[in-house]
Design a protein around this motif. Structure first.
Motif, PDB file in Angstrom:
ATOM      1  N   ARG A  32      34.687 -34.535   4.559  1.00  0.00           N
ATOM      2  CA  ARG A  32      35.636 -33.600   4.943  1.00  0.00           C
ATOM      3  C   ARG A  32      35.542 -32.514   5.772  1.00  0.00           C
ATOM      4  NH1 ARG A  32      40.107 -32.277   1.198  1.00  0.00           N
ATOM      5  NH2 ARG A  32      41.319 -30.707   1.975  1.00  0.00           N
ATOM      6  N   ASP A  33      36.833 -32.451   6.495  1.00  0.00           N
ATOM      7  CA  ASP A  33      36.572 -31.417   7.756  1.00  0.00           C
ATOM      8  C   ASP A  33      36.689 -30.169   7.319  1.00  0.00           C
ATOM      9  OD1 ASP A  33      36.557 -30.433  10.201  1.00  0.00           O
ATOM     10  OD2 ASP A  33      38.794 -30.994  10.573  1.00  0.00           O
ATOM     11  N   ALA A  34      35.768 -29.538   6.895  1.00  0.00           N
ATOM     12  CA  ALA A  34      35.548 -28.060   6.263  1.00  0.00           C
ATOM     13  C   ALA A  34      34.118 -27.757   6.480  1.00  0.00           C
ATOM     14  CB  ALA A  34      36.202 -28.035   4.690  1.00  0.00           C
ATOM     15  N   ASP A  35      33.926 -26.405   6.602  1.00  0.00           N
ATOM     16  CA  ASP A  35      32.725 -25.877   6.570  1.00  0.00           C
ATOM     17  C   ASP A  35      32.192 -25.645   5.040  1.00  0.00           C
ATOM     18  OD1 ASP A  35      30.222 -24.577   7.106  1.00  0.00           O
ATOM     19  OD2 ASP A  35      30.928 -23.218   8.422  1.00  0.00           O
ATOM     20  N   PHE A  36      31.251 -26.431   4.684  1.00  0.00           N
ATOM     21  CA  PHE A  36      30.663 -25.988   3.448  1.00  0.00           C
ATOM     22  C   PHE A  36      29.325 -25.247   3.370  1.00  0.00           C
ATOM     23  CE2 PHE A  36      33.282 -29.687   2.659  1.00  0.00           C
ATOM     24  CZ  PHE A  36      33.809 -29.669   1.299  1.00  0.00           C
ATOM     25  N   ASN A  37      28.951 -24.514   4.443  1.00  0.00           N
ATOM     26  CA  ASN A  37      27.861 -23.709   4.625  1.00  0.00           C
ATOM     27  C   ASN A  37      26.510 -24.325   3.956  1.00  0.00           C
ATOM     28  OD1 ASN A  37      28.946 -21.532   6.188  1.00  0.00           O
ATOM     29  ND2 ASN A  37      30.372 -21.457   4.172  1.00  0.00           N
ATOM     30  N   ILE A  38      26.443 -25.747   4.091  1.00  0.00           N
ATOM     31  CA  ILE A  38      25.114 -26.561   3.593  1.00  0.00           C
ATOM     32  C   ILE A  38      23.959 -25.576   3.961  1.00  0.00           C
ATOM     33  CG2 ILE A  38      23.984 -28.694   3.433  1.00  0.00           C
ATOM     34  CD1 ILE A  38      26.961 -28.405   2.097  1.00  0.00           C
ATOM     35  N   ASP A  39      23.818 -25.368   5.098  1.00  0.00           N
ATOM     36  CA  ASP A  39      22.586 -24.644   5.775  1.00  0.00           C
ATOM     37  C   ASP A  39      22.192 -23.340   5.034  1.00  0.00           C
ATOM     38  OD1 ASP A  39      21.958 -27.082   7.124  1.00  0.00           O
ATOM     39  OD2 ASP A  39      22.903 -26.342   8.981  1.00  0.00           O
ATOM     40  N   ALA A  42      21.295 -23.915   1.610  1.00  0.00           N
ATOM     41  CA  ALA A  42      19.885 -24.193   1.325  1.00  0.00           C
ATOM     42  C   ALA A  42      18.967 -23.217   1.509  1.00  0.00           C
ATOM     43  CB  ALA A  42      19.799 -25.398   2.425  1.00  0.00           C
ATOM     44  N   LYS A  43      19.079 -22.361   2.196  1.00  0.00           N
ATOM     45  CA  LYS A  43      18.321 -21.179   2.531  1.00  0.00           C
ATOM     46  C   LYS A  43      18.322 -20.197   1.087  1.00  0.00           C
ATOM     47  CE  LYS A  43      18.636 -20.943   7.200  1.00  0.00           C
ATOM     48  NZ  LYS A  43      19.380 -19.927   8.553  1.00  0.00           N
ATOM     49  N   LEU A  44      19.275 -20.435   0.161  1.00  0.00           N
ATOM     50  CA  LEU A  44      19.309 -19.600  -0.934  1.00  0.00           C
ATOM     51  C   LEU A  44      18.595 -20.573  -2.185  1.00  0.00           C
ATOM     52  CD1 LEU A  44      23.041 -18.272  -1.028  1.00  0.00           C
ATOM     53  CD2 LEU A  44      20.671 -17.156  -0.458  1.00  0.00           C
ATOM     54  N   ALA A  61      29.395 -20.018  -4.686  1.00  0.00           N
ATOM     55  CA  ALA A  61      28.838 -19.065  -5.499  1.00  0.00           C
ATOM     56  C   ALA A  61      27.688 -18.305  -4.649  1.00  0.00           C
ATOM     57  CB  ALA A  61      27.840 -20.050  -6.241  1.00  0.00           C
ATOM     58  N   TRP A  62      28.062 -17.441  -3.690  1.00  0.00           N
ATOM     59  CA  TRP A  62      27.214 -16.673  -3.070  1.00  0.00           C
ATOM     60  C   TRP A  62      26.721 -15.494  -3.802  1.00  0.00           C
ATOM     61  CZ3 TRP A  62      26.093 -18.845   1.386  1.00  0.00           C
ATOM     62  CH2 TRP A  62      26.915 -19.814   2.033  1.00  0.00           C
ATOM     63  N   PRO A  63      25.569 -14.923  -3.495  1.00  0.00           N
ATOM     64  CA  PRO A  63      24.970 -14.068  -4.373  1.00  0.00           C
ATOM     65  C   PRO A  63      25.959 -12.721  -4.390  1.00  0.00           C
ATOM     66  CG  PRO A  63      23.285 -14.779  -2.596  1.00  0.00           C
ATOM     67  CD  PRO A  63      24.712 -15.314  -2.211  1.00  0.00           C
ATOM     68  N   TYR A  64      26.872 -12.291  -3.713  1.00  0.00           N
ATOM     69  CA  TYR A  64      27.723 -11.326  -3.725  1.00  0.00           C
ATOM     70  C   TYR A  64      29.114 -11.441  -4.385  1.00  0.00           C
ATOM     71  CZ  TYR A  64      29.144 -13.701   0.497  1.00  0.00           C
ATOM     72  OH  TYR A  64      29.787 -14.571   1.499  1.00  0.00           O
ATOM     73  N   ASN A  65      29.107 -12.842  -4.870  1.00  0.00           N
ATOM     74  CA  ASN A  65      30.474 -13.151  -5.503  1.00  0.00           C
ATOM     75  C   ASN A  65      29.868 -13.149  -6.923  1.00  0.00           C
ATOM     76  OD1 ASN A  65      32.183 -13.638  -3.418  1.00  0.00           O
ATOM     77  ND2 ASN A  65      31.291 -15.827  -3.519  1.00  0.00           N
TER      78      ASN A  65
END
Length: 130
Positions: A32-39, A42-44, A61-65
């Protein structure tokens, strides 16, 4: 600055084949041509090896959500309120379509956006989203 939308999602799932679901979702993310912020995920400690982690990535599912996972009887219910690009609406819908063959009947996804026009809901019936 990218314009975006506020999303409110509820995804109720019962996976019947996690291995195949994970494989299909990983392929979806890779192609998929989208930025899933995999890296960043992974840091989380959120990877791409489990269905639960892939759901976290797709539904931001970011910590601030306000991302929550609850068990209701034999179902897993994921909820979140978050901001993302307008195009993320389609990404979530397409991801659900990819998951559908591996989900039990009754699994469903509800997405609400900023306006009453931005409502989408599908439920799994016999391997298809209806």
């Amino acid at each position: 600055k990218i314009m975006g939308m506020c999303y409110d999602i509820m995804f109720k799932a019962k996976v019947k084949n996690e291995e195949k679901a994970v494989k299909a979702l990983r392929k979806f993310i890779d192609n998929r041509d989208a930025d899933f912020n995999i890296d960043a995920f992974a840091k989380l400690g959120i990877g791409t090896e489990s269905f639960d982690d892939l759901v976290r990535i797709i539904f931001a599912a970011w910590p601030y959500n306000n991302f929550y996972i609850e068990e209701e009887e034999s179902w897993i219910v994921y909820t979140n309120d978050f901001n993302a690009s307008y195009g993320w609406f389609e990404v979530m819908i397409d991801a659900f379509d990819v998951m559908t063959p591996y989900l039990e009947n009754g699994s469903n996804l509800i997405i609400d956006g900023d306006s009453s026009d931005d409502h989408w809901e599908r439920t799994v019936r016999n391997g298809k989203a209806v």
